[in-house]
Design an enzyme around this catalytic site. Structure first.
Site, PDB file in Angstrom:
ATOM      1  CB  CYS A 104      -0.886   0.100   1.157  1.00  0.00           C
ATOM      2  SG  CYS A 104      -1.951  -1.159   1.143  1.00  0.00           S
ATOM      3  CG  HIS A 144      -6.310   2.052   0.352  1.00  0.00           C
ATOM      4  ND1 HIS A 144      -5.132   2.567   0.076  1.00  0.00           N
ATOM      5  CD2 HIS A 144      -5.890   0.998   1.006  1.00  0.00           C
ATOM      6  CE1 HIS A 144      -4.204   2.106   0.381  1.00  0.00           C
ATOM      7  NE2 HIS A 144      -4.649   0.810   1.105  1.00  0.00           N
TER       8      HIS A 144
END
Lengths: 391, 391
Positions: B87, B338
């Protein structure tokens, strides 16, 4: 700019091949620890890890390979990053490491690559590799890399004359070199006739014109040359040139299919930095994903005039001994193998072995200056590095 | 070392969300061209492209995203590289770009991120995300990220007391901020009760404690500050601090589950370079993959003492207006969304908007110094950057 000089002080790689009993973790542990041991340094000196991997996410459900490798090698809280640029992923790790050490940010950096491929079926591997092109415009309509490079070969024949025999000769030469490399996946010599008689993949390519599907890993320890001299007793091989360039990802957009702009631009940057010419290079690990690719690349790297790559192979100019420039003494992607994300680092392994004079039966005589050349996709990414023993 | 100063001179991002009609190419084209237009520079000035992407190879069969983005944006033969660290992939692209510009190698660099996720089913997305951990030791035995962060939350409760209400308050606050952000995926305010009543994912996490599955892209133009002043009329936002650190990839190996060593080390490097303290930060985009993650990170970044993160949220210290440090004024991963590989760059988009004073209804008053914090996997990679308007 006034960059710091950067050198390779340790190298390690696994045997390349079909390794069903060995996981990504196993491969990384072997090659990474070998490189650190070869440098003879304490692990605590390593300040960052750059990790090349092409497609473990699709082939082995494993991302975050920088972090994985740091854990496997016990490197704790150091920063890590995975670099990916298709088949050039490994060289991109080195490129970024060189920039970071040149800049003064880090003194000692570990650079690695790993790929695990042979556990998946052919369709899965082919789909995984096709992600190096444009999925929307190429892979989704059936364009795979053997078909693209077959088209490139046919176009090359149209522009420069038939190079079928020279392509086969590339395979024969690389297999002969690979037969002398204990890490190579293929260790048997082959004949021109065997190449011609191979299973047709995409005309004119037979299976012997294609590089291999390979499990493997390679690592190197890189350090600022001024620091290297204080921390290792190993021979210090300086990275005197570094170049990186790109081109359109889709074959259809390229200005030429037979001259790779990315190779020309990356090589120019590397030669300029190194202050050497193509004629100064004694040996080169050149990206031979297909036999035609090696021929085109040896022209674009400036070793031979455009259109003369085939003749160069057929007249022995690329031979390991007695040639003009020894091409792929390791056996190349064709015979040593092509563990994709590790390939660029494994090329460095070979060049460093040769420049140290440690290549044993495959030693290139009088190897003083070596070059690595690694492309990704349809030559959409290219990284070139040039090496010489540090003064 | 005497590094060159590096600044952000252009920003662009797409709307974040479920965008079934838009491909990776579409998202990259919109955000990339917006960033270049925002800088007001000619494309020919861009010398390299760093591209963050987490897992398009698994989710969209697309690798080689640096090369793809360069083609989409018409950048021709410039060097490109994809960076991946779960991420934190987007922030890693910026980190490498900063190093390259600091070193003097490039003057103007494009940095982007993109992810396409919502077209795949839940199981595929979960498998794709799980590749941010260790497949052999975690994902293959069913350890997914909600389960790891639920364990972290429970351990946090054990060490510091129950933080359930504060976790819910994080969600409420981030949704309230997101409601003011036109690019946010979620634009409705929620209540504490709604968080408690959400579908249980892994106790104590409900669906409202979890960040989103998102399509989106963000790009920024980065330049040497000395060069920036000559080529753009845009406000120049200097990157005064950059830090990057790592930790074990597997949760089981970590020294602590409630203090993230990678955050602490990356923040220390960034604060030292920037010559500022945590108390100097006016706003921060903080990695909130789960509500508990935001709380832990605000402690590890030094904004609040260890164990006091929950109280800080509940007493308004993280509020956009009137707090001590405005946390996630964009809405964060929780409400803005996200799009994994784009997240780190979208964080920079928000901080630059705020420091320029262009954040409209969600403007943080007197925003002078901003910070981005981005982690990958179980905080196994962390990148921190600090920003302030250039003098």
């Amino acid at each position: 700019m006034n960059y710091r000089s950067v050198s390779v002080i340790g190298i390690g790689e696994t045997k390349m091949g079909r390794l069903p009993d060995r996981s990504l973790r196993d491969l990384i542990a072997e090659a990474g620890n070998a490189a650190i041991a070869d440098a003879g340094i304490d692990k605590s000196l390593i300040q960052a890890l750059y990790m090349g991997n092409f497609n473990a996410q699709y082939l082995a459900f494993q991302g975050h390979m920088g972090s994985l490798a740091a854990e496997v090698l016990g490197l704790r809280n150091i920063p890590t990053v995975r670099t990916e640029g298709a088949c050039a992923s490994g060289s991109l790790a080195l490129r970024q490491a060189v920039i970071a050490v040149q800049s003064g940010l880090y003194d000692v950096v570990l650079v690695g690559g790993a790929e695990k491929m042979t556990h998946r079926d052919t369709e899965t591997v082919t789909t995984g590799i096709a992600s190096a092109g444009d999925f929307e415009l190429e892979a989704s309509v059936g364009v795979t890399f053997p078909s693209v490079f077959a088209m490139i070969a046919n176009r090359y024949f149209y522009e420069y004359g038939n190079a079928r025999e020279a392509m086969a000769a590339v395979a024969v030469q690389n297999h002969a070199n690979g037969a002398l490399n204990p890490d190579a996946q293929m260790q048997k010599e082959i004949t021109l006739q065997k190449v011609y008689d191979g299973v047709k993949i995409s005309d004119p390519l037979t299976v012997f014109d294609c590089s291999l599907v390979t499990d493997g890993s390679a690592f190197i320890v890189v350090a600022a040359t001024e620091v290297a001299k204080k921390i290792t007793k190993q021979k210090i091989i300086e990275i005197i040139g570094s170049g990186h360039a790109g081109d359109y990802i889709t074959a259809a957009q390229k200005e030429s299919l037979t001259t790779f702009a990315a190779t020309i631009n990356a090589a120019k940057e590397a030669y300029t930095m190194a202050k050497v010419t193509p004629q100064d290079i004694d040996l080169a690990e050149v990206h031979d994903c297909f036999t035609i690719t090696q021929i085109i690349n040896t022209e674009d790297l400036g070793f031979f005039p455009k259109g003369k790559g085939p003749e160069a192979v057929l007249t022995g100019k690329t031979a390991r001994v007695g040639g003009v420039v020894a091409i792929n003494p390791s056996g190349g992607l064709k015979a040593k193998g092509h563990p994709i994300g590790a390939t660029g680092i494994s090329q460095v392994f070979e060049v460093v072995k040769q420049l140290r004079g440690e290549a044993g039966p495959r030693q290139v005589p009088n190897a003083k200056i070596g070059l690595t050349h690694n492309i990704g996709g349809t030559a959409a990414t290219c990284v070139v590095h040039i090496f010489r023993e540090a003064k």
